[in-house]
Scaffold this active site. Structure first.
Site, PDB file in Angstrom:
ATOM      1  N   CYS A  64       3.432   1.511   2.724  1.00  0.00           N
ATOM      2  CA  CYS A  64       4.817   0.923   2.546  1.00  0.00           C
ATOM      3  C   CYS A  64       5.542   1.763   1.705  1.00  0.00           C
ATOM      4  CB  CYS A  64       4.409  -0.299   1.691  1.00  0.00           C
ATOM      5  SG  CYS A  64       3.333  -1.325   2.505  1.00  0.00           S
ATOM      6  N   ASP A  80       9.546  23.511 -34.869  1.00  0.00           N
ATOM      7  CA  ASP A  80      10.269  24.102 -36.040  1.00  0.00           C
ATOM      8  C   ASP A  80       9.872  23.654 -37.154  1.00  0.00           C
ATOM      9  OD1 ASP A  80      12.991  24.552 -37.082  1.00  0.00           O
ATOM     10  OD2 ASP A  80      13.258  22.165 -37.292  1.00  0.00           O
ATOM     11  N   ASP A  95      17.681  22.446 -32.299  1.00  0.00           N
ATOM     12  CA  ASP A  95      16.700  22.702 -31.716  1.00  0.00           C
ATOM     13  C   ASP A  95      16.841  22.177 -30.094  1.00  0.00           C
ATOM     14  OD1 ASP A  95      15.028  23.445 -33.840  1.00  0.00           O
ATOM     15  OD2 ASP A  95      14.893  21.097 -34.806  1.00  0.00           O
ATOM     16  N   CYS A  98       0.851  -1.192  -0.007  1.00  0.00           N
ATOM     17  CA  CYS A  98       0.055   0.067  -0.071  1.00  0.00           C
ATOM     18  C   CYS A  98       0.963   1.221  -0.076  1.00  0.00           C
ATOM     19  CB  CYS A  98      -1.220  -0.040   1.235  1.00  0.00           C
ATOM     20  SG  CYS A  98      -0.120   0.312   2.727  1.00  0.00           S
ATOM     21  N   ASP A 103      13.706  18.536 -34.357  1.00  0.00           N
ATOM     22  CA  ASP A 103      14.359  17.437 -34.824  1.00  0.00           C
ATOM     23  C   ASP A 103      15.854  17.687 -34.995  1.00  0.00           C
ATOM     24  OD1 ASP A 103      14.268  18.418 -37.286  1.00  0.00           O
ATOM     25  OD2 ASP A 103      14.528  17.066 -38.255  1.00  0.00           O
TER      26      ASP A 103
END
Length: 759
Positions: free
Chosen positions: A22, A439, A643, A19, A639
């Site tokens: 714990c 971009d 960037d 739980c 990409d």
């Protein structure tokens, strides 16, 4: 979030957690070890990720700290994933425990509850079976239930109590144990109790244990389905490969392969490692990695990814990455880390669960005292039933699972779609995003521009100028440079040598070719170099830009002599993806180094709200800050190497997976294909996941807030209603199952369909 000062990281597998309480205790124990920067424990994966500020901190110290709190721990690699067999074994063990408890409990339940429901059965039992013998029979069976399949409650629960860290098992042990012990006293020494209080509660103790074991079995099955994405990824790799050894093809296990090995892959086989094709040609099904269903053709010189399927021809490849260095291993590692992350919202849950179980125990004790003093006769029995019901109905397990199980399912579903959340926290941040910036080149467009126009002064030889331009661009890696060089090669032109080449970031290039000093770039570069642009050339550039092309000025020996233009096709998925984002109420923006007219033309085609053109790579972060101030949290999709700063600075960075490694490492989310529809699906999935987490947390808290007072008996004075511990046990078991099953709905939630490739 990772601790900024952490120098090392250790992953631990934790056993015995049931739980949220714990989780809190294990985290506290680990954080208290000297040299630990932070500790993060996940109930759904049963993993702890410990970040160290002192790399000399020993693993044994961490393991011992966990053991002192009553749990078991062992070190595992961050890429290690529980095998499917282990999950199946856990489910099988939970099923065996439930079935055994059910078989032992049924006779007790029928004898006690059946006699209440069926009067004829009651009369038969009363006449045929001695009351004392019946009590001893029920005692025997109930003791077997608690001591055999229900032993785990007492071993773990009392151990946790001994370590001053009571948890869910403690509540069950105290509740079922109290009902059992009271019934034992009634059976063995009835004279110790008033005659009106001599009631047996063996069926309550047995049914409580059985129902909770049922809940754990159902929960284990549901959690097994929640972790299916990782197992599917693991199943992608074959176990062996055909490798060339001493001139012979031999079969070897994957862990025996090394980079540089020559490997043969036959039709219908999975590619075992990352590599480069050296012989053959085939169609490769990469859908399991990228989410792209259309097979891609691969021939000599092309890279291939381990885990993908060779559908047709036979291939020979040279291994470039093996083992934990492959793309597939990297994906598994990213998904695993995301599933182990905690969202900011989890901090509230952690604070609450820190005192939840002790508070429930205190409330149970108060319930017993109040009803023993003020309750109806028999007071002792009434007080016992109320206290046991409070202990049993409280469910910290649902609280602990509410967030991590949803993260596990959502990131697994995302991985199936080719969306890799490198950080679980990105799920929450992406939901909060108000604007998504893109971009242009390579993101919104194909990233493969072609030379469309070359307009030079009439007195000049166009073919000679093209050869010179290609010679200047030959030293550049920019897509525009490739377009020019490719156009020259297509005409069979020989390129003269270039000298003094210089790339000017975000502006253009310079070089000396054929005895002339060339400068190629935007109007900004011409201004920086002090070169006046002929008005005729300016007009040509504007016309090309308005047509959606990128114009580049040509200067030779300090004078402009013409303009050339390249065009980059918009990706087929871009328009539908941006339309889906707008339908979700998100603003869209484009940040590009291209000139304003070209950028505006592309934006108009795609319906982009804001355009920031002629932006140098170093200024993209400033544009993001402006968008954040104007609209709120911002995501950035890119990409390229240039960037990377923007991807890192955005609230959520999304890198196109076919882009550069630098961009991917800077992003929080990696899109494994170039279908921009995955951006819309990632945003929609984040919203669905956060909505799902909200539902789980509401259920977990509302369940406890509403039913614990009922169990304590607040409705008894007005309605005469007292909740049975058996109903409390059923509700407790089902609450955890509800949370897990609700999270599983994320597997089938509908996401935007932006192209035929969407799933």
């Amino acid at each position: 979030m990772k601790a900024p000062l952490a120098l090392a990281e250790i992953d631990l597998a934790i056993e015995g957690m049931t739980c949220a309480s714990c989780v809190r205790r294990v985290e506290t124990a680990l954080a208290a070890v000297p040299g630990v920067g932070s500790a993060q424990v996940n109930l759904a994966t049963h993993r702890a990720r410990v970040q160290l500020e002192d790399p000399s901190t020993a693993q044994d110290a961490l393991i011992q700290a966990v053991r002192k709190r009553g749990y078991e721990a062992r070190a595992v690699a961050s890429t290690t994933t529980p095998e499917p067999e282990a999950a199946e074994a856990e489910i099988a063990e939970a099923r065996r425990a439930f079935v055994l408890a059910l078989l032992l409990t049924l006779p007790v339940f029928v004898l006690e509850m059946g006699s209440h429901l069926v009067p004829s059965l009651h009369h038969w039992i009363a006449s045929a079976i001695d009351v004392q013998a019946l009590a001893w029979f029920e005692l025997t069976l109930t003791t077997a239930v608690l001591a055999w399949p229900g032993r785990q409650f007492f071993v773990r629960g009392l151990r946790a109590l001994w370590h001053l860290g009571p948890e869910m098992n403690t509540l069950v042990a105290l509740g079922a144990g109290s009902a059992w012990l009271y019934s034992v006293v009634v059976t063995v020494a009835p004279h110790w109790l008033p005659e009106g209080a001599r009631n047996l509660y063996f069926e309550a103790a047995a049914v409580i244990a059985t129902l909770i074991l049922l809940g754990r079995w159902l929960e284990a099955r549901a959690k097994g389905r929640a972790g299916s994405a990782i197992r599917r990824l693991l199943d992608l790799s074959p176990r062996t490969a055909q490798v060339l050894r001493d001139g012979q093809w031999v079969e070897r296990p994957l862990d025996a392969l090394v980079a540089g090995d020559t490997i043969r892959v036959r039709p219908g086989e999975k590619i075992p490692v990352d590599g480069v094709v050296t012989e053959g040609e085939s169609w490769i099904d990469e859908s399991m990695i990228t989410g792209e269903p259309i097979p891609a053709t691969r021939g000599v010189g092309d890279p291939v990814v381990g885990g993908t399927l060779n559908t047709r021809g036979s291939l020979v490849l040279q291994a470039t990455q093996v083992g934990q260095d492959t793309v597939l291993a990297h994906i598994i590692r990213m998904v695993r880390e995301a599933q182990g992350d905690k969202l900011p919202i989890q901090s509230l849950v952690d604070r609450v669960t820190g005192w939840f179980v002790p508070a429930v125990m205190a409330l149970a004790a108060l319930t017993f005292v109040v009803w023993y003093v003020l309750g109806p006769d028999p007071r002792l029995a009434h007080a016992l039933v109320g206290a046991v019901a409070v202990l049993i109905i409280a469910c910290p397990c649902a609280m602990g699972l509410a967030t991590p199980i949803s993260i596990m399912v959502a990131t697994g579903r995302a991985a199936d779609l080719g969306i890799i959340f490198r950080q679980g926290e990105a799920l929450q941040r992406l939901r909060n995003t108000r604007v998504i910036a893109f971009d242009k080149t390579g993101t919104l467009t194909q990233g493969k521009p072609t030379l469309t126009d070359l307009q030079v002064d009439d007195a000049l030889d166009r073919t000679r100028i093209l050869a010179d331009l290609a010679a200047v661009q030959a030293g550049s890696e920019h897509p525009i440079a490739h377009a020019v060089v490719q156009a020259a090669h297509a005409q069979g032109l020989d390129l003269p040598p270039a000298q003094a080449f210089e790339a000017i970031t975000g502006a253009g290039v310079r070089a000396r070719v054929s005895g002339h000093d060339y400068a190629l770039g935007a109007a900004r570069l011409m201004a920086e170099l002090g070169i006046a642009i002929d008005p005729a050339h300016t007009a040509r550039a504007e016309a090309l830009a308005q047509a959606g092309k990128t114009p580049i000025h040509i200067a030779r020996d300090g004078t402009t002599i013409g303009v050339f233009a390249v065009a980059d096709e918009i990706k087929p998925s871009a328009q539908a993806a941006l339309r889906a984002l707008r339908a979700m109420g998100l603003k869209t923006a484009m940040i590009t180094g291209d000139n304003a007219l070209t950028a505006r033309a592309v934006a108009d085609k795609l319906g982009i709200d804001e355009v920031h053109a002629q932006t140098l790579p170093g200024h993209k972060v400033e544009r993001l800050e402006a968008l954040r101030k104007a609209h709120g949290d911002v995501a950035f999709v890119g990409d390229g190497i240039n960037d990377a700063p923007a991807l890192a600075a955005a609230d959520v960075g999304l890198a196109i997976g076919q882009g550069t490694d630098v961009a991917i490492e800077s992003a929080a989310v990696v899109l494994m294909n170039d279908d921009l529809g995955t951006v819309a699906r990632a945003a929609a999935l984040s919203r669905a996941a956060m909505r799902n987490i909200g539902q789980n947390l509401f259920w977990a808290f509302a369940y406890n807030i509403a039913l614990i007072p009922v169990a304590a008996g607040v409705l008894y004075p007005s309605l005469g209603l007292q909740l049975s511990p058996i109903l409390g046990a059923a509700a407790m078991a089902l609450s955890s199952v509800f949370v897990v099953v609700n999270a599983l709905r994320l597997k089938w939630v509908r996401l935007p369909t932006t192209s035929p490739r969407s799933r």
